[in-house]
Scaffold this active site. Sequence first.
Site, mmCIF file in Angstrom:
data_model
loop_
_atom_site.group_PDB
_atom_site.id
_atom_site.type_symbol
_atom_site.label_atom_id
_atom_site.label_comp_id
_atom_site.label_asym_id
_atom_site.label_seq_id
_atom_site.Cartn_x
_atom_site.Cartn_y
_atom_site.Cartn_z
ATOM 1 N N GLY A 285 0.826 -1.207 0.000
ATOM 2 C CA GLY A 285 0.000 0.000 0.000
ATOM 3 C C GLY A 285 0.856 1.251 0.000
ATOM 4 N N SER A 286 0.355 2.282 0.642
ATOM 5 C CA SER A 286 0.975 3.607 0.510
ATOM 6 C C SER A 286 2.389 3.713 1.046
ATOM 7 C CB SER A 286 0.119 4.653 1.219
ATOM 8 O OG SER A 286 -1.150 4.667 0.632
ATOM 9 N N THR A 287 2.804 2.799 1.889
ATOM 10 C CA THR A 287 4.179 2.909 2.396
ATOM 11 C C THR A 287 5.178 2.904 1.247
ATOM 12 O OG1 THR A 287 4.058 0.540 2.859
ATOM 13 C CG2 THR A 287 3.943 2.017 4.743
#
Lengths: 668, 370
Positions: A285-287
């Site tokens: 995801g956004s990491t």
Amino acid sequence: MNNSRALLSIFIFFVAFIAISVRLFNIQVRDHDKFKYYAERQQNRIYPIKAERGIIKDREGKVLAYTKDDISLFADTRMLTKSRRDTLASALSSVFGKSKNHYYKLFDSKKGNVLLEKKVSRVESLLLSDLVVDGFFKTEDYTRVYPYGKLASHVLGFVDQAENGATGIEKQFNDYLSGQDGRLLVERDALGRIVTVNDALTVPALTGAEVTLTISQQYQSILEEELEKGLNEYQSNSGVGIIMNPQNGEILAMASLPNYNPSSYSQFSNEERRNRILTDTYEPGSTIKGIVMAMLMDEGKVNPNEVINTENGSYKFLRTRIKDTHAFEKLTVQEVLEQSSNIGMVKLSTRIDDNAFYKYLRDFGFGNTTSIDIPGETGGRLKKPDEFSKYTKAFVSHGYEIAATPLQVITAFSAVINGGILYQPHVVKKVNSNVNNEVVQFDSKKIRKVISEKTSEKMKNLLIGVVENGTASLARLDDMLIGGKTGTSQKLVNGSYSSSEYNSSFIGFFPADNPQVICLVVIDSPKIGRYGGRVAAPIFKNIAERIIESDINFSPYRKDIKRKNETNKDFLIAENLETENYVPKNEIFITANYSENSKEKEVENYSRTTMPSLYNKSIKESITRLTALGIKYKIKGSGKVIDQSIMPGTKLKEGMICELVCSSEMVN
Amino acid sequence: MKNLIRAEILLVVVLMILGSLLVLSASGTYSAEKFDNLYFLFKSHISKILIAIALLVITAMIPYDLYRKYSKHILVGTILLLAATLIFAPKIKGAARWIDLWIIQFQPSELAKIVLLMHLAVMIEKKGDLIRDFKNGFVFTLVWVFIVAGLILMQPNVSTTLLVIILSFTILYVGGAKFKHVLATSTVVGGIGVMFMMLFTHSRERVLSFINGAGSTGDINIQVKQAKIALGSGGFFGVGLGNSQQSNLFLPESYGDFIFSVLGEELGFLGALLVLFIYFSVFFIGVLIAKKAKDPFGQLLAYGLSFNIILSAFINAAVVTGMVPTTGITLPFISFGGTSIIVFCISIGLIISIGRYSQVQQQELIPVEV
């Protein structure tokens, strides 16, 4: 006497003499090896002397695993005479409080060796030290002890009944830990009793090596406690956490919940014994935006202050629609990261070509195992350029179409902030071997330089911004600047993305200007909270606070931080997460086959300078907007907003506070 | 003659010393296990050797002519003793062979062998050429042979019976009896012997297990197998005197009838061969003494006694090496066993006596010739 007849008998005996001699030659000389083998097989016996297994220590020297050499008592019933039986039975019954008959029954139970008492205590065995009876003997019976119970169970692993490492460090370093078994060569008689001990061929056992880990027991217990608390608070069944030194790849703590107790491993399921950090991949995801941003910056494709049109939160990319939870008209590159804008990342990802994109991710370690010194690691999945679709870069840039282990993510992220060097993560610092008195040091191992120091420095600042201004404000600390990135990814359930199950994650590092610790927290499907910034960030914060509090090394970095915007305890962060419309077709990664008629969320246009109307909005949505506008707020009640203190359309000034009145009953 | 006697004594002493050491090595574990004393059986063996040597010296001193007169009485006495054994002796391992005589246990059948030999020699001397006549000579000797053999067979002790018969017919053959008489009688006796052999459980078992070989796992086969392991592990030079491992209860009765295998283990092929050669030499010297004896009685007695020694020794070696079925026949001068060592020492005493008294006569004759 008939001489010729006597002579004949002499001749006959001479023939017999020759015949017996030939026979003897065949047995004694020709078949010597065969008979010698038979003889040794029945006469000699090698008794192995089990070496004591080495201990495992943490980085400060606290013992995490050791071996207790208990004594077990045996008797050879063939050697027990009436008087020996009596002596033995009365002595044992006085020490162990069992009846004499109990022992007589044992003596009668079997011919040969009988176990009388298993693993007796030191004190008990001392009481029996004077007891010398032929046919009664004591054998060392080792037990592996893990003094901290479940602590670091997935790192340590466990040993099987034969004292061989089955998982974790116990397995990886089994050869060192198990030491060198000795042997006792004895010559036996037909009753199996020892006649002589052959000293020349007898070798004493050498205790196994002492393994020192990079793990800190202190950090580990903080990590496990806070993770456990987090799982309870956000109602999740499993979660992982890793704490690492980004400057050298040393793992300081590594926890995977649920965990197990290595000394009673058989009572736990495989689910509990699995080290999810190494075996389970997830879509980060956004990491991953931090990593993709780093490569763009390293390639010189972006400038932090450059303004990107973020299309008011909904953007048609090729044949699919990318959405942001926070809808913004325009964001700078810095803000794209801070607000975790999917649209911004998708747009930026088109600036780099497929091969370079792949090469960077590869260099950051994706698609390959990290070669950590714990067995069982998987390498995740990274598409090769020839497998790329038109959507691949777009989706990878906000954390889909790529599968990685938590360990890979933290290892890659370390390279983003440590000056650009990818280190091999490791948990063993050194091994002190008793066998040849050697000390094996496991120094940090640089794998490669991935990005420039300059890029890394810029990225650090961007990531500080994420915490200070963006989605990760719940991770802020009062006395230390930290950097980090949140991540929320929908979980693949039965081949399609679930709208209810998420991996909520946060990766953060501190002290921000000179990172000593990087910590990744991934919570699997929390029932409360869902978002990385809402679930994982506060857990990280608790871990970070306790580590800074307990580790004196951090005191020079502690200072009061004056912030414009104070975080509120009820602050909810909705980060970019609108993947529910992506419906993959039997593929673990999303391909280019998305529904175009997906239900679009209504997104209001609003200016960044005037107060929007929050009437009938959820608290979450309201807070998101106010945060984005930099307005402090107070909330009364719960449910939906029915009143706001700053009227819509009001020009916003710095330092304004908006009071929201909420009610769960709908007001028409 | 003097040198022959010296050589004979020397060889026998070598065998007895070697035997004592082997008994000590072989019986140690068993003694320690059974009697809580490592030297228990060894001490018993030594005391019997001392008795045996004393008897050897005594018989060597007594002029052998004396036995000519009393051989019949001695034989009758021995026959009574055999009969008494049958009636009174306790059964050990299914056979009544031992009788408690004076202080020590005694096996009269061992004694019977040499006493019968002695009387047969006397009879052959008396009958002279008549021995070639079946009805008037040969048949009289058979009566004694059958009485002694029958009594020993009834114990039952098949192997000693066979030994007695072989011994008897050999002495008759060498003594001048017609070969066809010996052959015919021995064929009949052999047939009866085989019949009896299959009649008694213990001997039948031995024969069958020998024929069946490694297939069966009875005690007897274990004994032979362990004996072979002992011999085989000894190799060419052996493991050294006193270092036998097989005698640590792996090999049953290693100090008795199977001591040859301990010898082979400790002293190797070389030692075993040397000992066999010593037996051959003892026999050869015995035959030389016999040849020089002054009368047929002395000749036949010396020959017969020497024959008995080498026959026992070679049968024992053949048993241990698995060439013939297991018998209860001891290794002369070496095996543990009181009766055996005493009877063989008496045999040597008699041979020396024959040699000495023949020598005396020769010396007396020399000046006359000169």
